[in-house]
Design a protein around this motif. Structure first.
Motif, mmCIF file in Angstrom:
data_model
loop_
_atom_site.group_PDB
_atom_site.id
_atom_site.type_symbol
_atom_site.label_atom_id
_atom_site.label_comp_id
_atom_site.label_asym_id
_atom_site.label_seq_id
_atom_site.Cartn_x
_atom_site.Cartn_y
_atom_site.Cartn_z
ATOM 1 N N VAL A 287 0.699 3.883 -8.502
ATOM 2 C CA VAL A 287 -0.114 3.211 -7.484
ATOM 3 C C VAL A 287 0.719 2.182 -6.727
ATOM 4 O O VAL A 287 0.601 2.050 -5.502
ATOM 5 C CB VAL A 287 -1.353 2.543 -8.112
ATOM 6 C CG1 VAL A 287 -2.104 1.711 -7.081
ATOM 7 C CG2 VAL A 287 -2.286 3.600 -8.690
ATOM 8 N N ASP A 288 1.559 1.452 -7.442
ATOM 9 C CA ASP A 288 2.398 0.461 -6.776
ATOM 10 C C ASP A 288 3.321 1.130 -5.754
ATOM 11 O O ASP A 288 3.519 0.614 -4.646
ATOM 12 C CB ASP A 288 3.213 -0.315 -7.798
ATOM 13 C CG ASP A 288 2.358 -1.222 -8.675
ATOM 14 O OD1 ASP A 288 1.218 -1.535 -8.256
ATOM 15 O OD2 ASP A 288 2.818 -1.596 -9.766
ATOM 16 N N GLU A 289 3.875 2.286 -6.110
ATOM 17 C CA GLU A 289 4.715 3.030 -5.174
ATOM 18 C C GLU A 289 3.884 3.549 -3.996
ATOM 19 O O GLU A 289 4.326 3.510 -2.842
ATOM 20 C CB GLU A 289 5.398 4.202 -5.886
ATOM 21 C CG GLU A 289 6.440 3.798 -6.914
ATOM 22 C CD GLU A 289 7.129 5.000 -7.520
ATOM 23 O OE1 GLU A 289 7.022 6.120 -6.955
ATOM 24 O OE2 GLU A 289 7.769 4.842 -8.569
ATOM 25 N N LEU A 290 2.702 4.040 -4.299
ATOM 26 C CA LEU A 290 1.818 4.549 -3.253
ATOM 27 C C LEU A 290 1.532 3.474 -2.216
ATOM 28 O O LEU A 290 1.590 3.720 -1.006
ATOM 29 C CB LEU A 290 0.501 5.034 -3.872
ATOM 30 C CG LEU A 290 -0.630 5.353 -2.879
ATOM 31 C CD1 LEU A 290 -0.309 6.626 -2.102
ATOM 32 C CD2 LEU A 290 -1.968 5.490 -3.618
ATOM 33 N N MET A 291 1.227 2.268 -2.660
ATOM 34 C CA MET A 291 0.844 1.217 -1.721
ATOM 35 C C MET A 291 2.015 0.781 -0.844
ATOM 36 O O MET A 291 1.827 0.426 0.322
ATOM 37 C CB MET A 291 0.252 0.021 -2.474
ATOM 38 C CG MET A 291 -1.079 0.321 -3.134
ATOM 39 S SD MET A 291 -2.250 1.199 -2.055
ATOM 40 C CE MET A 291 -2.456 0.028 -0.717
ATOM 41 N N ARG A 292 3.226 0.822 -1.388
ATOM 42 C CA ARG A 292 4.386 0.531 -0.542
ATOM 43 C C ARG A 292 4.531 1.593 0.547
ATOM 44 O O ARG A 292 4.839 1.281 1.700
ATOM 45 C CB ARG A 292 5.650 0.442 -1.405
ATOM 46 C CG ARG A 292 5.735 -0.845 -2.220
ATOM 47 C CD ARG A 292 7.093 -1.003 -2.870
ATOM 48 N NE ARG A 292 7.266 -0.115 -4.009
ATOM 49 C CZ ARG A 292 6.927 -0.425 -5.252
ATOM 50 N NH1 ARG A 292 6.391 -1.610 -5.531
ATOM 51 N NH2 ARG A 292 7.132 0.420 -6.245
ATOM 52 N N TYR A 293 4.281 2.836 0.178
ATOM 53 C CA TYR A 293 4.387 3.921 1.154
ATOM 54 C C TYR A 293 3.278 3.820 2.201
ATOM 55 O O TYR A 293 3.535 3.941 3.407
ATOM 56 C CB TYR A 293 4.310 5.268 0.432
ATOM 57 C CG TYR A 293 4.603 6.452 1.328
ATOM 58 C CD1 TYR A 293 5.914 6.860 1.561
ATOM 59 C CD2 TYR A 293 3.581 7.166 1.943
ATOM 60 C CE1 TYR A 293 6.199 7.945 2.379
ATOM 61 C CE2 TYR A 293 3.847 8.245 2.767
ATOM 62 C CZ TYR A 293 5.161 8.632 2.974
ATOM 63 O OH TYR A 293 5.433 9.696 3.798
ATOM 64 N N LEU A 294 2.046 3.590 1.753
ATOM 65 C CA LEU A 294 0.934 3.482 2.693
ATOM 66 C C LEU A 294 1.109 2.291 3.630
ATOM 67 O O LEU A 294 0.693 2.348 4.793
ATOM 68 C CB LEU A 294 -0.386 3.352 1.934
ATOM 69 C CG LEU A 294 -0.903 4.606 1.228
ATOM 70 C CD1 LEU A 294 -2.178 4.284 0.441
ATOM 71 C CD2 LEU A 294 -1.157 5.741 2.206
ATOM 72 N N ASP A 295 1.723 1.230 3.138
ATOM 73 C CA ASP A 295 1.963 0.078 3.999
ATOM 74 C C ASP A 295 2.899 0.456 5.148
ATOM 75 O O ASP A 295 2.710 0.021 6.288
ATOM 76 C CB ASP A 295 2.557 -1.075 3.190
ATOM 77 C CG ASP A 295 2.526 -2.392 3.940
ATOM 78 O OD1 ASP A 295 1.668 -2.557 4.827
ATOM 79 O OD2 ASP A 295 3.359 -3.265 3.648
ATOM 80 N N GLY A 296 3.889 1.284 4.859
ATOM 81 C CA GLY A 296 4.753 1.780 5.925
ATOM 82 C C GLY A 296 3.988 2.629 6.919
ATOM 83 O O GLY A 296 4.169 2.495 8.144
ATOM 84 N N ASN A 297 3.126 3.500 6.423
ATOM 85 C CA ASN A 297 2.285 4.306 7.314
ATOM 86 C C ASN A 297 1.392 3.427 8.181
ATOM 87 O O ASN A 297 1.224 3.662 9.385
ATOM 88 C CB ASN A 297 1.400 5.252 6.496
ATOM 89 C CG ASN A 297 2.137 6.479 6.005
ATOM 90 O OD1 ASN A 297 3.338 6.628 6.229
ATOM 91 N ND2 ASN A 297 1.431 7.369 5.344
#
Length: 388
Positions: A287-297
């Motif tokens: 989830v922590d990795e997901l949120m970093r990616y979604l923040d870029g999106n």
């Protein structure tokens, strides 16, 4: 996890991709699906491994011994949200739309009013109407591009037959993470008007550096509070249709339990195993990795969309659902939709389905590979090029 990986979901019975042409006239062959609120990412490997273990065993009987499942829920809520969940108060429903319907069915009667802070997730109104209750809209105010509540107006407008209020926290579609002070105001409002408070917190894990406060941590509300949570949005496992209705108050708990038993409801084993696997240290890391990616999106989408004159993407505290206002273009929503669907070739949710306040908006799902977000931005800028 490679969130950039393109996973072709066409012809897999994906509502998001296989229904977009029927509903929006956008072909999945060259269009981009940005409507249904699931993502295009595989869940954590630990979830995949659990499903592989089940299929290799090859027997799919009744589920028994829910101790590890309950342990996982309690561990997740304590470690991620600082919330000590009452073990005996955990009920598993067929997802949270079903959970909402069960709350409406259990704690209100036909003809009662159920209040919503609109615009808000469209399924709430659908299940309220289907249960022969009245939807009471309490419109959110827009202040400098952020939604706010006006309890003086709500106190004056709420009719006497209101029995329940449903809060979406974090808010869908606006992405607001409500502050503790705002949650205290919601709790006070429910107490003033003797309302059952249902707090749908399905997006609580998906925040961008803003702390989410569970409504269960607000003092003095437990005797009228129904909490709803799920792992499904967090881990992209919505198809398992598993959600939790969590009730601290013994009397409310007994009423809900009786209704669940009366309808003969019980969860499916696949969902319980998937949730147990997801609510784990490995799941937390994912989830922590997901949120970093979604923040870029989020940053790419907002920068590109906000560069179109008259178009504004609301700043998200939470969720992967961008809420875009087209009122500044001077176009009707039908004109906007025609450009989005026919020229940009994007399927997005229509704002009016979310109730009062959504009339000039569309909702775009940015929970997809970055290449899709970049292509969507380029397509949108081309579709509205005459405004630039």
């Amino acid at each position: 996890m490679n969130f950039d990986e393109h996973i072709d979901r066409r012809n897999t019975h994906s509502s998001k991709w296989d229904m977009m042409e029927l509903l929006y006239g956008v072909s999945p062959d060259d269009g981009i699906s940005m409507w249904v609120a699931d993502t295009d990412f595989r869940p954590p490997q630990i979830v995949q491994d659990k499903l592989t273990e089940m299929t290799e065993h090859g027997i799919y009987g009744y589920y028994g011994g829910d101790g590890p499942y309950l342990d996982a829920i309690q561990w997740w809520m304590k470690n991620r949200h600082g919330w000590d969940v009452p073990r005996a108060g955990i009920f598993t429903t067929h997802g949270l739309v079903h959970g909402t319907a069960m709350c409406v069915d259990t704690f209100t009667a036909p003809g009662d009013g159920v209040a919503l802070f609109t615009p808000v997730y469209h399924a709430f109104a659908k299940v309220i109407h289907a249960n022969d209750r009245e939807v009471i809209e309490l419109p959110l105010g827009l202040n400098d591009g952020r939604y706010e509540m006006d309890f003086d107006a709500y106190d004056a407008a709420l009719p006497a037959h209101a029995r329940m209020v449903v809060l979406c926290s974090p808010h869908n579609p606006g992405g607001r993470v409500w502050s503790r002070a705002e949650l205290e105001q919601v709790a006070a409002f429910a107490k003033r008007h003797d309302l059952i408070l249902v707090s749908d917190e399905i997006h609580h894990d998906l925040t961008f550096g803003v702390k989410h406060t569970p409504m269960a941590l607000i003092e003095g509300i437990a005797n009228r509070l129904i909490m709803m949570t799920a792992s499904t949005k967090t881990f992209n496992i919505a198809g398992c249709h598993s959600g939790n209705v969590i009730i601290d108050d013994p009397d409310l708990r007994a009423r809900f339990s009786k209704r669940m038993q009366g309808l003969g409801l019980s969860p499916n084993s696949f969902g319980l195993h998937m949730v147990t696997a997801a609510y784990s240290p490995q799941g937390a890391e994912w989830v922590d990795e997901l949120m970093r990616y979604l923040d870029g999106n989020r940053q790419i989408f907002d920068a590109g969309i906000n560069a179109i004159p008259g178009v504004k993407s609301m700043n998200l505290d939470s969720t992967y659902l961008a809420w875009v206002d087209f009122s500044g273009t001077g176009m009707t929503l039908d004109e906007v939709i025609a450009r989005v669907q026919k020229q940009a070739k994007i399927a997005a949710n229509y704002g009016p389905t979310f109730g009062t306040g959504g009339e000039t908006f569309l909702r775009f799902n940015i929970g997809t590979a970055r290449a899709n977000v970049e292509r969507a931005v380029a397509n949108m800028q081309a579709a509205f090029a005459d405004l630039q």
